[in-house]
Design a protein around this motif. Structure first.
Motif, PDB file in Angstrom:
ATOM      1  N   GLY A   1      45.275  25.355  26.917  1.00 21.80           N
ATOM      2  CA  GLY A   1      45.899  24.510  25.908  1.00 21.80           C
ATOM      3  C   GLY A   1      46.645  25.275  24.843  1.00 21.80           C
ATOM      4  N   ALA A   2      47.156  26.451  25.176  1.00 24.14           N
ATOM      5  CA  ALA A   2      47.862  27.278  24.198  1.00 24.14           C
ATOM      6  C   ALA A   2      48.906  28.108  24.925  1.00 24.14           C
ATOM      7  CB  ALA A   2      46.885  28.173  23.443  1.00 24.14           C
ATOM      8  N   ALA A   3      49.648  28.913  24.169  1.00 19.35           N
ATOM      9  CA  ALA A   3      50.622  29.804  24.777  1.00 19.35           C
ATOM     10  C   ALA A   3      49.917  30.735  25.760  1.00 19.35           C
ATOM     11  CB  ALA A   3      51.337  30.605  23.691  1.00 19.35           C
ATOM     12  N   PRO A   4      50.578  31.119  26.863  1.00 17.96           N
ATOM     13  CA  PRO A   4      49.899  31.901  27.903  1.00 17.96           C
ATOM     14  C   PRO A   4      49.625  33.350  27.534  1.00 17.96           C
ATOM     15  CG  PRO A   4      52.216  31.619  28.450  1.00 17.96           C
ATOM     16  CD  PRO A   4      51.953  30.753  27.240  1.00 17.96           C
ATOM     17  N   HIS A   5      50.151  33.809  26.403  1.00 18.42           N
ATOM     18  CA  HIS A   5      49.980  35.202  25.985  1.00 18.42           C
ATOM     19  C   HIS A   5      50.606  36.151  27.008  1.00 18.42           C
ATOM     20  CE1 HIS A   5      47.470  33.335  23.058  1.00 18.42           C
ATOM     21  NE2 HIS A   5      47.223  34.480  22.461  1.00 18.42           N
TER      22      HIS A   5
ATOM     23  N   VAL B   1      56.880  38.929  28.949  1.00 16.40           N
ATOM     24  CA  VAL B   1      56.892  39.605  30.244  1.00 16.40           C
ATOM     25  C   VAL B   1      56.646  38.572  31.334  1.00 16.40           C
ATOM     26  CG1 VAL B   1      55.763  41.356  31.681  1.00 16.40           C
ATOM     27  CG2 VAL B   1      56.071  41.757  29.220  1.00 16.40           C
ATOM     28  N   GLY B   2      57.474  38.604  32.369  1.00 17.59           N
ATOM     29  CA  GLY B   2      57.328  37.663  33.465  1.00 17.59           C
ATOM     30  C   GLY B   2      56.224  38.053  34.424  1.00 17.59           C
ATOM     31  N   SER B   3      55.992  37.198  35.417  1.00 18.47           N
ATOM     32  CA  SER B   3      54.912  37.454  36.373  1.00 18.47           C
ATOM     33  C   SER B   3      55.182  38.669  37.249  1.00 18.47           C
ATOM     34  CB  SER B   3      54.709  36.216  37.260  1.00 18.47           C
ATOM     35  OG  SER B   3      55.910  35.892  37.943  1.00 18.47           O
ATOM     36  N   ASP B   4      56.474  39.095  37.310  1.00 23.46           N
ATOM     37  CA  ASP B   4      56.807  40.281  38.095  1.00 23.46           C
ATOM     38  C   ASP B   4      56.595  41.576  37.319  1.00 23.46           C
ATOM     39  OD1 ASP B   4      58.831  40.031  36.258  1.00 23.46           O
ATOM     40  OD2 ASP B   4      60.481  40.103  37.706  1.00 23.46           O
TER      41      ASP B   4
ATOM     42  N   LYS C   1      39.668  52.961  41.012  1.00 25.20           N
ATOM     43  CA  LYS C   1      38.248  53.077  41.352  1.00 25.20           C
ATOM     44  C   LYS C   1      37.370  53.175  40.096  1.00 25.20           C
ATOM     45  CE  LYS C   1      39.038  55.092  45.894  1.00 25.20           C
ATOM     46  NZ  LYS C   1      38.744  56.192  46.846  1.00 25.20           N
ATOM     47  N   GLU C   2      37.692  52.291  39.141  1.00 22.08           N
ATOM     48  CA  GLU C   2      36.824  52.176  37.973  1.00 22.08           C
ATOM     49  C   GLU C   2      35.484  51.600  38.410  1.00 22.08           C
ATOM     50  OE1 GLU C   2      37.380  53.381  35.176  1.00 22.08           O
ATOM     51  OE2 GLU C   2      39.501  53.282  34.626  1.00 22.08           O
ATOM     52  N   SER C   3      34.461  51.767  37.605  1.00 25.18           N
ATOM     53  CA  SER C   3      33.118  51.316  37.983  1.00 25.18           C
ATOM     54  C   SER C   3      33.085  49.791  38.118  1.00 25.18           C
ATOM     55  CB  SER C   3      32.101  51.759  36.936  1.00 25.18           C
ATOM     56  OG  SER C   3      32.275  51.017  35.743  1.00 25.18           O
ATOM     57  N   PRO C   4      32.300  49.272  39.057  1.00 28.43           N
ATOM     58  CA  PRO C   4      32.183  47.816  39.218  1.00 28.43           C
ATOM     59  C   PRO C   4      31.747  47.121  37.929  1.00 28.43           C
ATOM     60  CG  PRO C   4      31.213  48.932  41.090  1.00 28.43           C
ATOM     61  CD  PRO C   4      31.537  49.995  40.086  1.00 28.43           C
ATOM     62  N   ASP C   5      30.883  47.789  37.170  1.00 32.85           N
ATOM     63  CA  ASP C   5      30.411  47.190  35.920  1.00 32.85           C
ATOM     64  C   ASP C   5      31.557  47.033  34.917  1.00 32.85           C
ATOM     65  OD1 ASP C   5      28.241  46.362  34.034  1.00 32.85           O
ATOM     66  OD2 ASP C   5      28.921  48.151  32.962  1.00 32.85           O
ATOM     67  N   LEU C   6      32.404  48.053  34.812  1.00 29.65           N
ATOM     68  CA  LEU C   6      33.548  47.990  33.897  1.00 29.65           C
ATOM     69  C   LEU C   6      34.528  46.909  34.338  1.00 29.65           C
ATOM     70  CD1 LEU C   6      35.168  49.104  31.511  1.00 29.65           C
ATOM     71  CD2 LEU C   6      36.132  50.823  33.059  1.00 29.65           C
ATOM     72  N   ILE C   7      34.806  46.835  35.626  1.00 24.07           N
ATOM     73  CA  ILE C   7      35.737  45.817  36.132  1.00 24.07           C
ATOM     74  C   ILE C   7      35.176  44.416  35.909  1.00 24.07           C
ATOM     75  CG2 ILE C   7      36.807  44.894  38.224  1.00 24.07           C
ATOM     76  CD1 ILE C   7      37.087  47.761  39.230  1.00 24.07           C
ATOM     77  N   ALA C   8      33.861  44.258  36.093  1.00 22.96           N
ATOM     78  CA  ALA C   8      33.237  42.942  35.867  1.00 22.96           C
ATOM     79  C   ALA C   8      33.368  42.524  34.404  1.00 22.96           C
ATOM     80  CB  ALA C   8      31.772  42.987  36.279  1.00 22.96           C
ATOM     81  N   LYS C   9      33.183  43.473  33.517  1.00 27.03           N
ATOM     82  CA  LYS C   9      33.344  43.167  32.087  1.00 27.03           C
ATOM     83  C   LYS C   9      34.794  42.780  31.783  1.00 27.03           C
ATOM     84  CE  LYS C   9      29.581  46.084  30.343  1.00 27.03           C
ATOM     85  NZ  LYS C   9      29.238  47.299  29.547  1.00 27.03           N
ATOM     86  N   ALA C  10      35.728  43.517  32.377  1.00 24.25           N
ATOM     87  CA  ALA C  10      37.142  43.211  32.154  1.00 24.25           C
ATOM     88  C   ALA C  10      37.485  41.828  32.689  1.00 24.25           C
ATOM     89  CB  ALA C  10      38.015  44.270  32.813  1.00 24.25           C
ATOM     90  N   GLU C  11      36.965  41.482  33.851  1.00 25.87           N
ATOM     91  CA  GLU C  11      37.224  40.158  34.431  1.00 25.87           C
ATOM     92  C   GLU C  11      36.739  39.045  33.504  1.00 25.87           C
ATOM     93  OE1 GLU C  11      35.224  40.501  38.152  1.00 25.87           O
ATOM     94  OE2 GLU C  11      37.061  41.021  39.258  1.00 25.87           O
TER      95      GLU C  11
ATOM     96  N   SER D   1      48.078  36.664  29.751  1.00 35.39           N
ATOM     97  CA  SER D   1      48.476  35.728  30.811  1.00 35.39           C
ATOM     98  C   SER D   1      47.831  36.121  32.149  1.00 35.39           C
ATOM     99  CB  SER D   1      49.999  35.709  30.959  1.00 35.39           C
ATOM    100  OG  SER D   1      50.469  36.937  31.478  1.00 35.39           O
ATOM    101  N   ARG D   2      47.676  35.146  33.029  1.00 34.24           N
ATOM    102  CA  ARG D   2      47.007  35.386  34.313  1.00 34.24           C
ATOM    103  C   ARG D   2      47.726  36.426  35.180  1.00 34.24           C
ATOM    104  NH1 ARG D   2      46.690  29.728  33.837  1.00 34.24           N
ATOM    105  NH2 ARG D   2      44.597  29.011  33.272  1.00 34.24           N
ATOM    106  N   PRO D   3      49.064  36.367  35.310  1.00 33.26           N
ATOM    107  CA  PRO D   3      49.717  37.377  36.157  1.00 33.26           C
ATOM    108  C   PRO D   3      49.497  38.804  35.650  1.00 33.26           C
ATOM    109  CG  PRO D   3      51.203  35.531  35.766  1.00 33.26           C
ATOM    110  CD  PRO D   3      50.030  35.339  34.859  1.00 33.26           C
TER     111      PRO D   3
END
Length: 647
Positions: free
Chosen positions: A299-303, A226-229, A281-291, A266-268
Motif C-alpha cells: 500500500g505504498a511506493a515500491p521503494h 531503478v527498473g526491474s532490469d 555463498k553467504e551463510s544460510p543464516d545471513l541469507i535467511a535474515k536478509a529474506e 522493491s521486489r525485483p
C-alpha cells in the motif's frame, strides 16, 4: 521567551569515523499551526537557533511546558508498512523555509538516567529527543544534493552510528564507494513534508549504489528510480550494483548495536540482492535474515529508488516511551517489564518535594498511557508550582481522562496564573465532552488574562477569547449567542478577532465596517439562526465558487480544491470537512495549505474508489428519499378524494 528544553540536539563531530564491522579493529522540527486567522495563530514548539550547540550536560531549570508537550501518540494499524515517498514528484513551491527548524523536546530524566537520544512514540506519530546530527559530508558518505538543504539529517544515536559504520564497511570492501543519504528526520523529530514516517529518528533513506558505464559511482542530486532490469529509468543510465548494495545490507544485518525492523526495497531489487548473496555463498543464516528483513511495503511506493532502513526501538527507549508497531522486538517483553517496574516509582514521584520530578512523573505516566493513575495526576492541578499544574493538565488530556473535566473547570475558576489558565481552557477543548463544551460557552464572558505564546512575543488574551477561539474552530453553533454578546462589548483588536472567529465558525463573510461588526453579525444571525449549520458552511463554499453540494463523499473533490483557497475560513472549513470524512486518519491541523492539500489528496487518491462508490450510494438514497416524500405528500390528497359507499 520561555523555552521547553530538557535534552538538547547535539551534532556528531564531523571527523568521527565509523567503526567497520568487517574489520573491528579498524576505524574509518515549529510546528506552526496554519494561519487560521492571524490574530489568534499559535506557535506550539520552539526551535534552536541555527548552528547553536548545546551539550547534554547543560541541564536547564524546570522549563515552562508548551500546550502540546504531552500530546497523545496514537498507534495506527499498518504503521509498519506505511511509507510514502514523494521524491519523484514535480518541482513545487514548498510552504515553509528550509532548512527545517530544530524542535527542542522535553523529556524528564528521572530514576533511569539516559545517555544519547530517545526515540519517542511511533515512526509516524512520534518525535526525537536529544537526536544526533549526521554531517552533510563525511569520509565515506554524503547527503544528496536535494536533501542536504532540508535539515533532515538528524536521527537516533543508534541510527546515525549505524549509517556511518555501514558507509565505512562498504568503502572498505569497495574502495571509493560513497554512501548517499536522503531524508532521516528533522531535528527534534516530528512530521516532515516528504514522508509519512521518519518522525522518531529510526528511519533513513539511502540511495542505491549506482555505477555508470565506466563502473564509477557518480554523485546524485536526488534518489533515482531503478527498473526491474537493474538500470535507472531516466538518463543518464546507471546500473544497480549488487555487490556494493549487498555489502550495505550485510553491514546493517551484522551490526550488533542495532536491531533492524525492516529494509524496504522493491521486489525485483530484493531478488537481485538475494541472488548475489547466494552466488557469493553467504551463510544460510545471513541469507535467511536478509529474506526476512528485505520487504517491499504494501500500500505504498515500491521503494525502487532507495533503501528505507527502519530500526526497532532500543530496549532503553522502550522504557522511555518508544512505541513499536509491526514486527515485534525479541526483547519487547523485557522492556515491558522495565516499564511495569517504573510505574510505582513514578507514582511515588508525583509526591516528590522536587517540582521538576512531580512534573516529569506526570508526563511519563501520560506517555505510557496509564490512565489508572489519572486521579493521582489530577491532584497536581492544585500544585503550588505553575509548571507542574500545566504538566498535570496536559497529562490528563493525553490520557483522555474526561472524568476529570469537572476538576479542570473547578481549577480554572480558581487559577491565578494566566499561562495555566490557557492550558486549562485548551484542555477543555481537547476533552470535548458535553460538560467541557458547555463550560467553555459559559467562559466566553470571562475577561481574566490568559497568555498564549505567539512567536517571540506573548499575546495577552483572556479566558473568554481563548474559549471563543476553541469553540469557533470546533464549529460550535451554540456558542454564537455568547460570542455575539462578547462582540457587543469588544473594542479594537478583540473586535477584529471575534469577527474572524465568527467567519470561521459559520464559513460566512458578512462585510461592513469595523464599527458595525456587532450589528451586522446580529442581523445575519437573526436571519440565519433557523438554518442548518451545514447549510451555512455549504453556502460559504458556494459563494466562494466551490460546487460543494454536501459535506459528505459527494463534496470531497471540491473540498480538496478549497483547502488551497487563500481565504482562511474557506481553507479551514474544507480541512474540517475532509478530516471528518477521513475519520481523522490524517492529521492536517498543523500543516500549511499546500501541506494539508497534499496530505488529503494522498488520502483521496488512496480511497477514490470507495469515495466515489459511497457518493453514488448517497445520491441514490437521496433520490429515493425525495420520491418517498413526494408520495407521502400526495397520499392524504388521494385519501381525501376517495368516496365510500356510506358517503
Amino acid at each position: 521567551m520561555q523555552q521547553d528544553v530538557q535534552r538538547h540536539c547535539v551534532p556528531v563531530e564531523h571527523n568521527q569515523p565509523g567503526r567497520s564491522l568487517l574489520n573491528p579493529s579498524g576505524g574509518s522540527l515549529s510546528t506552526l499551526l496554519p494561519t487560521i486567522f492571524t490574530l489568534v495563530a499559535v506557535i506550539l514548539t520552539v526551535g534552536c537557533a541555527p548552528g547553536e550547540t548545546r551539550m547534554p550536560s547543560q541541564k536547564p531549570p524546570l522549563p515552562a511546558p508548551t500546550l502540546s508537550d504531552s500530546r497523545p501518540l496514537p498507534r495506527r494499524s499498518g504503521d509498519h508498512l506505511l511509507e510514502q515517498t514523494t521524491e519523484r514528484r514535480g518541482v513545487e513551491e514548498l510552504p515553509f523555509q528550509l532548512p527545517l527548524p530544530i524542535t527542542e523536546r522535553y523529556h524528564p530524566e528521572l530514576e533511569l538516567p539516559y545517555d544519547g537520544s530517545i526515540s519517542i512514540g511511533t515512526v509516524t506519530t512520534g518525535y526525537l529527543v536529544g537526536g544526533k546530527q549526521l554531517p552533510l559530508d563525511g569520509e565515506h558518505h554524503r547527503v544528496t544534493t536535494t536533501q542536504r538543504e532540508r535539515g533532515t539529517n538528524w536521527g537516533s544515536s543508534e541510527l546515525i552510528d549505524a549509517l556511518l559504520t555501514a558507509a565505512a564497511d562498504v568503502a572498505e570492501k569497495h574502495p571509493g564507494a560513497t554512501m548517499q543519504i536522503g531524508n532521516i528526520a528533522k531535528g527534534g523529530g516530528g512530521d516532515i513534508f516528504w514522508s509519512v514516517s521518519h518522525n522518531s529518528g529510526r528511519d533513513a533513506d539511502i540511495a542505491f549504489y549506482l555505477l555508470d558505464d565506466q563502473k564509477r559511482q557518480p554523485p546524485l542530486d536526488n534518489l533515482v528510480q531503478v527498473g526491474s532490469d537493474g538500470w535507472t529509468t531516466a538518463e543518464p543510465k546507471l546500473l544497480f550494483d549488487p555487490k556494493r548494495n549487498w555489502t550495505l545490507v550485510k553491514s546493517f544485518i551484522l551490526n550488533e548495536n542495532i536491531q533492524l525492523q525492516y529494509i524496504f526495497v522493491s521486489r525485483p531489487l530484493r531478488a537481485k540482492l538475494l541472488a548475489h548473496a547466494t552466488k557469493k555463498k553467504e551463510s544460510p543464516d545471513l541469507i535467511a535474515k536478509a529474506e526476512a528483513l528485505l520487504v517491499q511495503p504494501a500500500g505504498a511506493a515500491p521503494h525502487d529508488d532507495h533503501f528505507h532502513i527502519r530500526l526497532h526501538c532500543s530496549v532503553a527507549d522502550l522504557a522511555e516511551g518508544c512505541q513499536e508497531v509491526g514486527r515485534a522486538l525479541p526483547t519487547a517483553e523485557t522492556a515491558a517489564n522495565r516499564v511495569s517496574e517504573r510505574l510505582p516509582k513514578l507514582r511515588k514521584l508525583l509526591r516528590s518535594k522536587d517540582p521538576e520530578k512531580r512534573a516529569g512523573a506526570a508526563f511519563m505516566l501520560a506517555l505510557f498511557g496509564k490512565r489508572e493513575y489519572s486521579s493521582d495526576i489530577a491532584r497536581l492541578l492544585r500544585d503550588i508550582n505553575s509548571n507542574v499544574r500545566i504538566r498535570a493538565t496536559n497529562a490528563l488530556v493525553t490520557l483522555r481522562a474526561t472524568e476529570h473535566t469537572k476538576g479542570i473547570l473547578g481549577r480554572l475558576n480558581e487559577e491565578h496564573d494566566p499561562t495555566v489558565r490557557t492550558a486549562l481552557v485548551d484542555a477543555l477543548g481537547q476533552m470535548g465532552t458535553v460538560n467541557a463544551i458547555a463550560g467553555l460557552r459559559n467562559l466566553i464572558a470571562d475577561q481574566r488574562p490568559a497568555n498564549r505564546i505567539l512567536g517571540l512575543a506573548t499575546d495577552y488574551s483572556d479566558v473568554g477569547m481563548e474559549a471563543a477561539r476553541i469553540l469557533a474552530l470546533r464549529g460550535d453553533r451554540l456558542a454564537i449567542p455568547m460570542i455575539l454578546d462578547r462582540l457587543k462589548m469588544a473594542t479594537g483588536d478583540q473586535t477584529v478577532a471575534l469577527d474572524h472567529l465568527l467567519t470561521h465558525l459559520t464559513n460566512q463573510e458578512v462585510p461592513g465596517s469595523q464599527a458595525e461588526t456587532a450589528a451586522r453579525w446580529v442581523t445575519w444571525y437573526d436571519t440565519a439562526r433557523d438554518d442548518k449549520y451545514n447549510d451555512w458552511v455549504i453556502g460559504g463554499f458556494e459563494s466562494a465558487g466551490y460546487p460543494v453540494i454536501a459535506l459528505d463523499e459527494r463534496g470531497a473533490a471540491p473540498l480538496l480544491d478549497a483547502v488551497l483557497d487563500e481565504r482562511d475560513h474557506i481553507s479551514h472549513n474544507a480541512r474540517r470537512a475532509l478530516q471528518t470524512l477521513a475519520e481523522n486518519d490524517t492529521d492536517i491541523s498543523h500543516l500549511s495549505r499546500q501541506g494539508a492539500h497534499r496530505a488529503m489528496k494522498r488520502w483521496y487518491d488512496k480511497n477514490r474508489f470507495r469515495i466515489e462508490k459511497e457518493a453514488r450510494k448517497i445520491a441514490k438514497r437521496e433520490k429515493s428519499r425525495d420520491r418517498n416524500r413526494k408520495l407521502a405528500k400526495n397520499e392524504p390528497r388521494k385519501r381525501g378524494n376517495t368516496r365510500t359507499i356510506s358517503d
